[in-house]
Design an enzyme around this catalytic site. Structure first.
Site, mmCIF file in Angstrom:
data_model
loop_
_atom_site.group_PDB
_atom_site.id
_atom_site.type_symbol
_atom_site.label_atom_id
_atom_site.label_comp_id
_atom_site.label_asym_id
_atom_site.label_seq_id
_atom_site.Cartn_x
_atom_site.Cartn_y
_atom_site.Cartn_z
ATOM 1 N N GLU A 228 33.770 36.153 51.166
ATOM 2 C CA GLU A 228 33.227 37.321 51.797
ATOM 3 C C GLU A 228 32.308 37.260 52.489
ATOM 4 O O GLU A 228 31.524 37.614 51.730
ATOM 5 C CB GLU A 228 33.891 38.807 51.282
ATOM 6 C CG GLU A 228 35.190 39.189 50.793
ATOM 7 C CD GLU A 228 35.864 39.135 52.443
ATOM 8 O OE1 GLU A 228 35.045 39.542 53.260
ATOM 9 O OE2 GLU A 228 36.860 39.370 52.285
ATOM 10 N N CYS A 262 26.707 43.955 55.676
ATOM 11 C CA CYS A 262 27.585 43.021 56.115
ATOM 12 C C CYS A 262 27.827 43.326 57.216
ATOM 13 O O CYS A 262 28.029 42.716 58.477
ATOM 14 C CB CYS A 262 28.486 42.475 55.091
ATOM 15 S SG CYS A 262 30.172 43.016 54.946
HETATM 16 P P1 NAD Z 1 23.317 35.298 48.035
HETATM 17 O O1 NAD Z 1 24.346 34.266 49.184
HETATM 18 O O2 NAD Z 1 21.955 34.908 48.131
HETATM 19 O O3 NAD Z 1 23.830 35.518 46.680
HETATM 20 C C1 NAD Z 1 24.589 36.229 46.362
HETATM 21 C C2 NAD Z 1 25.155 35.522 45.453
HETATM 22 O O4 NAD Z 1 26.183 34.570 44.368
HETATM 23 C C3 NAD Z 1 24.125 36.548 43.797
HETATM 24 O O5 NAD Z 1 24.349 36.801 43.087
HETATM 25 C C4 NAD Z 1 23.668 34.957 44.353
HETATM 26 O O6 NAD Z 1 22.908 34.970 42.253
HETATM 27 C C5 NAD Z 1 24.896 33.958 43.492
HETATM 28 N N1 NAD Z 1 24.337 32.481 43.865
HETATM 29 C C6 NAD Z 1 23.572 32.186 44.225
HETATM 30 N N2 NAD Z 1 23.837 30.704 44.359
HETATM 31 C C7 NAD Z 1 24.622 30.698 43.621
HETATM 32 C C8 NAD Z 1 25.746 29.138 43.181
HETATM 33 N N3 NAD Z 1 24.902 27.895 43.812
HETATM 34 N N4 NAD Z 1 26.932 28.843 42.802
HETATM 35 C C9 NAD Z 1 27.583 30.524 42.646
HETATM 36 N N5 NAD Z 1 27.314 31.340 42.908
HETATM 37 C C10 NAD Z 1 25.567 31.425 43.321
HETATM 38 O O7 NAD Z 1 23.829 36.887 49.016
HETATM 39 P P2 NAD Z 1 22.396 37.519 49.157
HETATM 40 O O8 NAD Z 1 21.639 37.549 49.781
HETATM 41 O O9 NAD Z 1 22.964 38.875 47.416
HETATM 42 O O10 NAD Z 1 23.311 39.000 50.124
HETATM 43 C C11 NAD Z 1 23.480 39.446 51.356
HETATM 44 C C12 NAD Z 1 25.198 38.449 51.497
HETATM 45 O O11 NAD Z 1 25.336 38.697 51.531
HETATM 46 C C13 NAD Z 1 24.449 39.102 53.663
HETATM 47 O O12 NAD Z 1 25.260 37.163 54.378
HETATM 48 C C14 NAD Z 1 25.381 39.777 53.871
HETATM 49 O O13 NAD Z 1 25.988 39.596 54.742
HETATM 50 C C15 NAD Z 1 27.044 38.928 52.603
HETATM 51 N N6 NAD Z 1 27.650 40.373 51.656
HETATM 52 C C16 NAD Z 1 28.743 39.999 52.490
HETATM 53 C C17 NAD Z 1 30.078 40.698 52.589
HETATM 54 C C18 NAD Z 1 31.375 41.028 53.003
HETATM 55 O O14 NAD Z 1 32.132 41.670 52.224
HETATM 56 N N7 NAD Z 1 31.432 39.888 54.318
HETATM 57 C C19 NAD Z 1 29.202 42.009 51.606
HETATM 58 C C20 NAD Z 1 28.223 42.296 51.076
HETATM 59 C C21 NAD Z 1 27.491 41.521 51.838
#
Ligand code: NAD
Length: 473
Positions: A228, A262
């Site tokens: 997501e 999001c």
């Molecule tokens: P991000 O992608 O930077 O991080 C998300 C998570 O992934 C964190 O816990 C991070 O530590 C982890 N992570 C980072 N690198 C990784 C790797 N290589 N392998 C595994 N895990 C890893 O996102 P963010 O900045 O925390 O959140 C904001 C984003 O989330 C926005 O793009 C937003 O749209 C999206 N979002 C989507 C939804 C949805 O339901 N579609 C809901 C909320 C937020």
């Protein structure tokens, strides 16, 4: 051992230290969860429903402690409490529908009635959940509850940006006697990577770039990835729309939780004939929105949670202005007491040349663009790599629905905006780069944690090899 620090978004201070889980630690915990998973599955649906009821009671008892920590993690108070209440509500929602989620019994074969088949649903032993910082608790639990109900055990890695809420949630999980089947690990991307190497399915909520890495790692391990990701949700306001209602929904859908959602409205297309009035009313309403600074108990908008996000907001606004947009409200990231805030920012004369119309902004920014024909609005709404959700306003639901059906997104709110934040019963996929895997909403949100196993019985005689001889008739 890696020590990490988290920043308080209201003060900018790095005042919380925590230890990242090592790969060895994750492996040890994964082994323990898998071992406990056998008893968890043996409990059956009724037994697991009873345990989840205890979890909801424990979360209620720990509500204030969890909300207090979440409030420091995110710099906002009311939404922190609502996150806890929302998770408790979601447990009730799943428990209410659980008895109807699985078909049972034998079915007769269509071509050969002697052969019958029955489904068996086999849960993944261990599901990993990786969550982002914008709704730390909600997005840690949204996949976790149905996975537990399905019979899986779950290991969650929340964002390193918002780690404080984990301790009181673990206290609630302990109190419910569920820490053998549900646990948290802390850390950054490295910990997330290690988690993916130790689970049987991964649920990831986060950005598109990280989602791509998670999908690649999951593919390497041959495990399913439910992703997501980000969005760039359009709102289309047709000429017949009620401007008062449309501006209410546009503003709330764009700026709630400082636009750090999001499914926020990230771009607005308005019929040219009503653009001027729409902007006037939107400006008036946007000006009434206040920061929750200095008093966290007042106002509407919390700080920008993730420091670097403030740079993205500034870059998008500057780029838009350089390409001809006009700032009608807000427009500048404000520093107060070490934190960073942005008031609702309306940008008129937006075009698709601007980053603010094409890339995820993730802030309280409303770029507005006029359109002439409905077809233009649909084309512009679909001119994006994202397909999370969208919204359409029109004088009648039929008119809104007709446009909504043409929009390439997994959910379309009709005569409202961002309804997927409030309403989780309707199944939806995330289209294009916004996601992959089954629906997290509705019954499918539960069923995706169960592998279908077919039991196929022959009530007649098995076919002998002779039936397949080259000269058999
Ligand atoms: P991000 O992608 O930077 O991080 C998300 C998570 O992934 C964190 O816990 C991070 O530590 C982890 N992570 C980072 N690198 C990784 C790797 N290589 N392998 C595994 N895990 C890893 O996102 P963010 O900045 O925390 O959140 C904001 C984003 O989330 C926005 O793009 C937003 O749209 C999206 N979002 C989507 C939804 C949805 O339901 N579609 C809901 C909320 C937020």
């Amino acid at each position: 051992m890696t020590q990490l620090q988290a920043r308080d978004p209201r003060t900018g201070e790095l005042d919380f230290q925590f230890e990242a889980s090592s790969r060895e630690d994750i492996e040890r915990r994964a082994n323990r969860l898998r071992a406990a998973g056998q008893d968890w599955q043996a409990l059956g649906m009724d037994g697991r429903m009873a345990k989840l009821g205890e979890l909801s009671d424990a979360l209620s008892e720990h509500r204030e402690a969890i909300a207090a920590r979440l409030s420091v993690d995110t710099g906002r108070r009311a939404i922190a409490g609502r996150e806890v209440d929302g998770v408790i509500g979601s447990i009730f929602g799943w428990l209410a529908q659980a008895p109807q989620l699985l078909p049972e019994g034998w079915n007769e074969g269509r071509n050969n009635p002697a052969i019958r088949h029955a489904p068996q649903f086999v849960p993944y032993s261990l599901v990993g959940v990786i969550s982002p910082w914008n709704f730390p608790l909600t997005l840690s639990m949204i996949d976790t509850i149905p996975a537990l109900l399905a019979g899986c055990t779950v290991m969650i890695k929340p964002s390193e940006v918002t780690p404080r809420f984990v301790d009181p949630v673990m206290a609630a999980i302990d109190a419910a006697g569920m820490s053998d089947v549900l646990t948290f690990v802390q850390g950054d991307g490295a910990t997330g990577g290690a988690l993916i190497d130790h689970v049987d399915a991964i649920c990831f909520t986060g950005s598109v770039p990280t989602g791509r890495k998670v999908a690649a790692a999951a593919a390497g391990n041959m495990i399913p990835a439910f992703l997501e990701l980000g969005g760039k949700d359009p709102l289309v306001v047709l000429e017949s729309a009620d401007i008062d209602k449309a501006t209410d929904a546009a503003l709330r859908g764009s700026v709630l939780s400082t636009g750090q959602a999001c499914q926020s409205i990230e771009r607005i297309y308005v019929a040219r004939s009503i653009e001027e009035t729409f902007l006037e009313v939107l400006i008036e309403k946007a000006k009434a929105v206040e920061l929750n600074w200095p008093d966290i108990g007042r106002g509407h908008l919390g700080p920008i949670i993730f420091d670097k996000q403030a740079d993205t907001l500034t870059a998008h606004i500057d780029d838009a202005v350089a390409k001809g947009a006009r700032i009608l409200t807000g427009g500048k990231v404000e520093n107060h007491g070490g934190g960073k805030w942005l008031l609702p920012t309306i940008l008129a004369d937006a075009t698709h040349e601007m980053a603010v119309m094409r890339e995820e902004t993730f802030g309280p920014v409303m770029p507005v663009m006029a359109f002439d024909a409905k077809e233009d609005a649909i084309r512009l709404a679909n001119d994006t790599v994202f397909g999370l959700s969208a919204a359409v306003f029109a004088g009648t639901l039929d008119e809104a629905e007709a446009v909504g059906r043409e929009i390439e997104a997994g959910a379309v709110s009709l005569n409202d905006a961002a309804l997927t934040a409030l309403f989780h019963e309707a199944e939806k996929h995330s289209f294009k780069a916004s996601g992959m895997g089954g629906s997290r909403m509705g019954p499918a949100g539960f069923q995706r944690f169960l592998r279908r196993k077919a039991l196929i019985a022959n009530t007649g005689a098995p076919a002998p090899i002779g039936a397949f001889a080259e000269d058999a008739n």
